[in-house]
Design an enzyme around this catalytic site. Structure first.
Site, mmCIF file in Angstrom:
data_model
loop_
_atom_site.group_PDB
_atom_site.id
_atom_site.type_symbol
_atom_site.label_atom_id
_atom_site.label_comp_id
_atom_site.label_asym_id
_atom_site.label_seq_id
_atom_site.Cartn_x
_atom_site.Cartn_y
_atom_site.Cartn_z
ATOM 1 N N PHE A 1 0.818 -1.211 0.000
ATOM 2 C CA PHE A 1 0.000 0.000 0.000
ATOM 3 C C PHE A 1 0.856 1.267 0.000
ATOM 4 C CE2 PHE A 1 -2.872 3.200 1.800
ATOM 5 C CZ PHE A 1 -3.986 3.016 0.991
ATOM 6 N N ILE B 1 -1.568 -11.022 -0.773
ATOM 7 C CA ILE B 1 -2.123 -12.376 -0.790
ATOM 8 C C ILE B 1 -3.490 -12.361 -0.128
ATOM 9 C CG2 ILE B 1 -1.741 -14.768 -0.073
ATOM 10 C CD1 ILE B 1 1.314 -14.052 -0.113
ATOM 11 N N HIS C 1 -10.032 -6.887 2.600
ATOM 12 C CA HIS C 1 -8.816 -6.080 2.616
ATOM 13 C C HIS C 1 -7.989 -6.283 1.340
ATOM 14 C CE1 HIS C 1 -4.577 -5.362 4.035
ATOM 15 N NE2 HIS C 1 -5.153 -4.236 4.392
#
Length: 154
Positions: free
Chosen positions: A57, A82, A88
């Protein structure tokens, strides 16, 4: 008709590799692949700067900061997202993808996408140097070609 192509020589090019530390079992292999690609294509490790960030991010912000310095012919972004059991994954994967694309468009510096988005750790391992090749190598190859293409166009 004129056709413009970027070549695959990394000689004399400067690269910044922005790599996420999260899932470092995977991202370290992607980094190895990217460096291997640059060196195999005539580049020098002396012309590579590696910047580590907490996770995928955070990659777009740092990619933009380093691209704006004007020191690099290309920026290579490496990370691994992953899937877990929460949404999320989708949020992070989508924002990182958009962010990296924006950096390239806003800075006019090639920014290559080497972010793995996989359902399992096994799939990530496969794409970080085993059955499915090394996507870090592939991202570096794209960066080399794009850096040379930009030089040809200028």
């Amino acid at each position: 008709m004129t056709e413009i192509n970027g070549n695959l020589s990394a000689e004399g090019l400067n690269f910044c590799i922005v790599v996420g530390r999260f899932n470092d079992l995977i991202t370290n292999k992607l980094l190895e692949g990217a460096i291997d690609c640059i060196v195999r294509h005539g580049g020098s490790e002396d012309n590579i700067t590696v910047v580590r960030v907490p996770g995928s991010f955070e990659i777009p912000l740092i990619a933009k900061k380093v691209a704006k310095t004007g020191k690099y012919d290309a920026v290579i972004c490496l990370g691994a997202v992953i899937r877990g059991s929460t949404p999320h994954f989708e949020y992070v994967a989508a924002e990182v993808t958009k962010g990296i694309a924006l950096v390239s468009l806003e800075t006019e510096i090639p920014v290559s996408y080497g972010i793995l988005t996989t359902d399992t750790i096994e799939q990530a391992v496969e794409r970080a140097g085993t059955k499915m090749g090394n996507k870090g190598f592939d991202a570096a190859l794209s960066a080399i070609e794009m850096a040379n293409l930009i030089k040809e166009i200028r």
